[in-house]
Motif scaffolding. Structure first.
Motif, PDB file in Angstrom:
ATOM      1  N   ILE A  15       0.855  -1.188   0.000  1.00 32.44           N
ATOM      2  CA  ILE A  15       0.000   0.000   0.000  1.00 32.44           C
ATOM      3  C   ILE A  15       0.889   1.235   0.000  1.00 32.44           C
ATOM      4  CG2 ILE A  15      -1.916   1.172   1.142  1.00 32.44           C
ATOM      5  CD1 ILE A  15      -2.424  -1.401   2.701  1.00 32.44           C
ATOM      6  N   ILE A  16       0.593   2.185  -0.903  1.00 22.89           N
ATOM      7  CA  ILE A  16       1.407   3.406  -0.964  1.00 22.89           C
ATOM      8  C   ILE A  16       0.605   4.658  -0.644  1.00 22.89           C
ATOM      9  CG2 ILE A  16       3.085   2.440  -2.575  1.00 22.89           C
ATOM     10  CD1 ILE A  16       1.637   4.008  -4.822  1.00 22.89           C
ATOM     11  N   ALA A  17      -0.718   4.567  -0.593  1.00 24.10           N
ATOM     12  CA  ALA A  17      -1.512   5.768  -0.316  1.00 24.10           C
ATOM     13  C   ALA A  17      -2.943   5.381   0.014  1.00 24.10           C
ATOM     14  CB  ALA A  17      -1.494   6.723  -1.511  1.00 24.10           C
ATOM     15  N   ARG A  18      -3.621   6.321   0.683  1.00 23.97           N
ATOM     16  CA  ARG A  18      -5.078   6.312   0.805  1.00 23.97           C
ATOM     17  C   ARG A  18      -5.585   7.541   0.062  1.00 23.97           C
ATOM     18  NH1 ARG A  18      -7.463   1.565   2.692  1.00 23.97           N
ATOM     19  NH2 ARG A  18      -5.895   0.542   4.003  1.00 23.97           N
ATOM     20  N   LEU A  19      -6.606   7.344  -0.764  1.00 24.09           N
ATOM     21  CA  LEU A  19      -7.083   8.450  -1.597  1.00 24.09           C
ATOM     22  C   LEU A  19      -7.718   9.553  -0.765  1.00 24.09           C
ATOM     23  CD1 LEU A  19      -8.714   6.543  -4.575  1.00 24.09           C
ATOM     24  CD2 LEU A  19      -6.443   7.515  -4.412  1.00 24.09           C
ATOM     25  N   TRP A  20      -8.280   9.214   0.364  1.00 28.04           N
ATOM     26  CA  TRP A  20      -8.919  10.187   1.246  1.00 28.04           C
ATOM     27  C   TRP A  20      -8.995   9.557   2.636  1.00 28.04           C
ATOM     28  CZ3 TRP A  20     -13.322   7.659   2.842  1.00 28.04           C
ATOM     29  CH2 TRP A  20     -13.822   6.690   1.973  1.00 28.04           C
ATOM     30  N   ARG A  21      -9.140  10.371   3.666  1.00 26.20           N
ATOM     31  CA  ARG A  21      -9.265   9.841   5.021  1.00 26.20           C
ATOM     32  C   ARG A  21     -10.580  10.223   5.669  1.00 26.20           C
ATOM     33  NH1 ARG A  21      -7.615  13.008   9.486  1.00 26.20           N
ATOM     34  NH2 ARG A  21      -6.826  11.128  10.499  1.00 26.20           N
ATOM     35  N   GLU A  22     -11.408  10.957   4.929  1.00 28.22           N
ATOM     36  CA  GLU A  22     -12.744  11.246   5.415  1.00 28.22           C
ATOM     37  C   GLU A  22     -13.652  11.549   4.235  1.00 28.22           C
ATOM     38  OE1 GLU A  22     -13.041  14.712   7.816  1.00 28.22           O
ATOM     39  OE2 GLU A  22     -11.735  15.917   6.531  1.00 28.22           O
ATOM     40  N   LEU A  23     -14.955  11.320   4.444  1.00 27.56           N
ATOM     41  CA  LEU A  23     -15.965  11.651   3.451  1.00 27.56           C
ATOM     42  C   LEU A  23     -16.790  12.813   4.004  1.00 27.56           C
ATOM     43  CD1 LEU A  23     -17.268   8.179   2.187  1.00 27.56           C
ATOM     44  CD2 LEU A  23     -16.032   9.892   0.855  1.00 27.56           C
ATOM     45  N   PRO A  24     -16.461  14.050   3.590  1.00 31.41           N
ATOM     46  CA  PRO A  24     -17.165  15.210   4.119  1.00 31.41           C
ATOM     47  C   PRO A  24     -18.465  15.500   3.381  1.00 31.41           C
ATOM     48  CG  PRO A  24     -15.425  15.934   2.652  1.00 31.41           C
ATOM     49  CD  PRO A  24     -15.351  14.418   2.693  1.00 31.41           C
ATOM     50  N   ILE A  25     -19.001  14.502   2.687  1.00 32.14           N
ATOM     51  CA  ILE A  25     -20.140  14.721   1.796  1.00 32.14           C
ATOM     52  C   ILE A  25     -21.479  14.543   2.500  1.00 32.14           C
ATOM     53  CG2 ILE A  25     -18.805  14.115  -0.236  1.00 32.14           C
ATOM     54  CD1 ILE A  25     -19.959  11.325  -0.133  1.00 32.14           C
ATOM     55  N   ASP A  26     -21.485  13.963   3.708  1.00 27.74           N
ATOM     56  CA  ASP A  26     -22.732  13.790   4.460  1.00 27.74           C
ATOM     57  C   ASP A  26     -22.366  13.505   5.908  1.00 27.74           C
ATOM     58  OD1 ASP A  26     -25.170  12.477   5.631  1.00 27.74           O
ATOM     59  OD2 ASP A  26     -25.924  12.828   3.605  1.00 27.74           O
ATOM     60  N   SER A  27     -23.146  14.034   6.846  1.00 26.78           N
ATOM     61  CA  SER A  27     -22.849  13.866   8.262  1.00 26.78           C
ATOM     62  C   SER A  27     -23.002  12.428   8.730  1.00 26.78           C
ATOM     63  CB  SER A  27     -23.753  14.772   9.103  1.00 26.78           C
ATOM     64  OG  SER A  27     -25.121  14.451   8.889  1.00 26.78           O
ATOM     65  N   ILE A  28     -23.664  11.564   7.930  1.00 32.20           N
ATOM     66  CA  ILE A  28     -23.792  10.161   8.353  1.00 32.20           C
ATOM     67  C   ILE A  28     -22.433   9.491   8.479  1.00 32.20           C
ATOM     68  CG2 ILE A  28     -26.127   9.850   7.444  1.00 32.20           C
ATOM     69  CD1 ILE A  28     -24.849   8.367   5.053  1.00 32.20           C
ATOM     70  N   TYR A  29     -21.437   9.990   7.746  1.00 32.31           N
ATOM     71  CA  TYR A  29     -20.115   9.369   7.796  1.00 32.31           C
ATOM     72  C   TYR A  29     -19.314   9.798   9.027  1.00 32.31           C
ATOM     73  CZ  TYR A  29     -21.341   8.006   3.082  1.00 32.31           C
ATOM     74  OH  TYR A  29     -21.996   7.469   1.998  1.00 32.31           O
TER      75      TYR A  29
END
Length: 553
Positions: free
Chosen positions: A92-106
């Motif tokens: 593994i060399i990366a994570r594309l994102w560490r949070e989904l700020p698109i909805d408060s359910i996450y």
């Protein structure tokens, strides 16, 4: 004369490709140190699954001498990028994102299980890397990077929409950009025009292919044909089809190219067609294995002389390929050390290892790698006391359990058989706090310490049972979770030790079964069922499994 020479060259390339294809098959053999259950065997062959872990809905590309893979992570944060130089050994060399700020359910565990990032697509175009994915409830998203190790751009919302899935971008020879996709359910395949910068959908789309549970389309162009690679039939009983047409809008003719056939490999489909400069061709796909999730297979492949892809080996003679278990490795120059994705962690770095994922958007105020050097500190937060819904509106009924616990940190179960052990320090316990190690899924098994009325005890929890162990009157305990495979069934077990040498099983074993899309995970957790408060420190997390070990371990 030119026509004759051209066709001779084309025939030679096809013949070379087919010869390479047949040379890829290996006889069942025993490597020098005995057969490993999966992966690189150290003798020039590999055993499928090439990567026995839930890197589900994979997409793989070659860029020069390097290979890159992306996979889905659903309600965990977030999609991994892996790298290989030989197609077999990955890290593994990366994570594309560490949070989904698109909805408060996450932000809240238990509210979005099975939602989040579904099957992604990875392409290299115009000098950069592009990843598209859909979430079932929010829309179509894009992130790009010049270097696959990152940084990756903040998520771009290409379109706010529900029930889209499996997007795939395609730039034609004239520069026109398209997006193929499916719909939750799944199917049909729909084609949209897209802006050249890949950030805007330009039309309502046109259906170009139908089929039973037709999803996950990938497109390439060859010799004037548009080819669509796609799975049909669902993950348990499905197969791989290829469609082709001279016109991008069709009509498309279709052929089944990979199936279970006479093997025991269910649903071999959905992946990536990868061509090497030397003429070799390979096809990655997944296989759903109960609670392990969707593990990664690699099949030898070729272009047939009729212009259709060939995959796997046709054991039953019906003209359709079937999965192959032991295969000669791809012919790639150079020495390539045996490598598997990271798993063990001594927590000696300033950042979390890329193998770890949070089960909700992380709350960085309640964990640390720096407050106590060499330890991962988790600070207990209260449970989210609210039932949730999955992507298809199935209820996630509330209970006082790890399913609704914040600050749960997970990583994939790797291998058919595996074992994890951690040393946990009881730094600052408070009443109603429960912390430890878990096999985490809809069906879970946890082992740890629980404090009630000022007294600390060992405790094992299952979905419907709790079993307490001895009182703990010391600063640290050692916890262990295992996945074993006996008599055709995967079983999870949990253990504790008070001296790091003698481990005692606590709690009943559980079957490792399929529930949510994601396979079972190993997890470290710390929550308080009544209030906020309580701290534990993990000194290390050590992981063994039945596959290859990193050569530098």
């Amino acid at each position: 004369m030119f026509y004759i020479i051209y066709n001779l060259k084309r025939s030679s390339l096809l013949l070379a490709g087919l010869l390479i294809y047949f040379s890829a098959f290996a006889q069942e053999s025993t490597p020098p140190n005995g057969p490993l259950a999966w992966g690189d065997q150290g003798d020039g062959t590999f055993r499928n699954p090439v990567l026995f872990a839930d890197y589900n809905n994979p997409d793989v590309i070659r860029v020069g001498d390097d290979f890159y893979m992306v996979a889905a992570s659903h309600h965990f944060m977030g999609n991994p990028i892996l790298h290989s130089r030989d197609m077999i050994n990955w890290r593994i060399i990366a994570r594309l994102w560490r949070e989904l700020p698109i909805d408060s359910i996450y932000d809240q565990p238990g509210q979005a299980y099975q939602k989040g990032s579904w099957a992604p697509a990875l392409v290299h175009h115009d000098g950069k890397f592009w990843v598209y994915f859909c979430t079932p409830s929010e829309g179509l998203y894009l992130t790009t990077a010049e270097n696959p190790s990152g940084p990756w751009s903040p998520l771009i919302e290409v379109k706010r929409v529900v029930r889209w899935e499996d997007p795939y971008p395609f730039w034609d020879d004239d520069g026109q950009a398209y997006l193929l996709r499916s719909e939750q359910g799944a199917g049909p395949v729909i084609l949209h025009k897209m802006s050249t910068d890949g950030q805007k959908i330009l039309d309502g789309g046109k259906v170009i292919a139908y089929g039973p549970v037709l999803e996950g389309p990938k497109m390439l162009k060859r010799n004037g044909y548009y080819y669509i690679f796609a799975p049909e039939g669902g993950i348990e009983h499905g197969y791989q089809v290829v469609m082709r047409s001279k016109n991008i809008y069709g009509p498309y003719e279709k052929k089944v190219v990979l199936e279970r056939g006479s093997t025991d490999i269910n649903g071999p489909h959905q992946g990536a067609w990868v061509e090497l400069e030397n003429g070799e061709v390979w096809f990655y796909h997944f296989q759903q294995i109960n609670g392990y999730g969707r593990v990664l297979w690699l099949e030898p492949a070729a272009w047939g002389d009729d212009g259709w892809p060939v995959m796997g080996k046709d054991y039953d003679g019906n003209g359709i390929g079937e999965p192959v278990k032991v295969v000669n490795k791809p012919t790639i120059a150079g020495e390539h050390p045996i490598t598997v994705p990271a798993s063990s962690d001594e927590f000696n770095q300033d950042t979390l290892g890329l193998q770890w994922l949070w089960n909700h958007n992380p709350d960085d105020a309640h964990w640390s790698l720096n407050e106590r050097s060499g330890f991962l500190r988790l600070k207990a937060l209260p449970l989210v006391e609210k039932a949730g819904r999955t992507h298809n509106l199935d209820s996630v009924p509330y209970d006082s359990s790890i399913i609704f616990a914040k600050n749960t940190l997970v990583q994939l179960v790797m291998g058919r058989e595996s074992q994890t052990t951690t040393e946990m320090h009881l730094t600052d316990l408070q009443d109603s706090q429960y912390a430890g190690l878990s096999l985490f899924n809809k069906r879970y098994a946890s082992i740890g310490v629980i404090q009630e009325d000022g007294r600390t005890r060992l405790c094992a929890e299952r979905n419907d049972t709790k079993q307490t162990g001895p009182v703990v009157n010391q600063e640290q305990v050692w916890l262990r979770a295992t996945v074993e495979f006996t008599e055709g069934e995967a079983i999870g077990r949990t253990y504790y030790s008070l001296d790091q040498e003698n481990f005692t099983e606590l709690g009943e074993s559980i079957p490792i079964v399929r529930a949510w899309f994601e396979g079972t995970k190993y997890a470290l957790f710390n929550y308080n069922s009544e209030d906020q408060g309580g701290t534990v420190d993990f000194n290390w997390f050590r992981y063994t499994h039945d596959g290859p070990q990193n050569e530098n371990d």
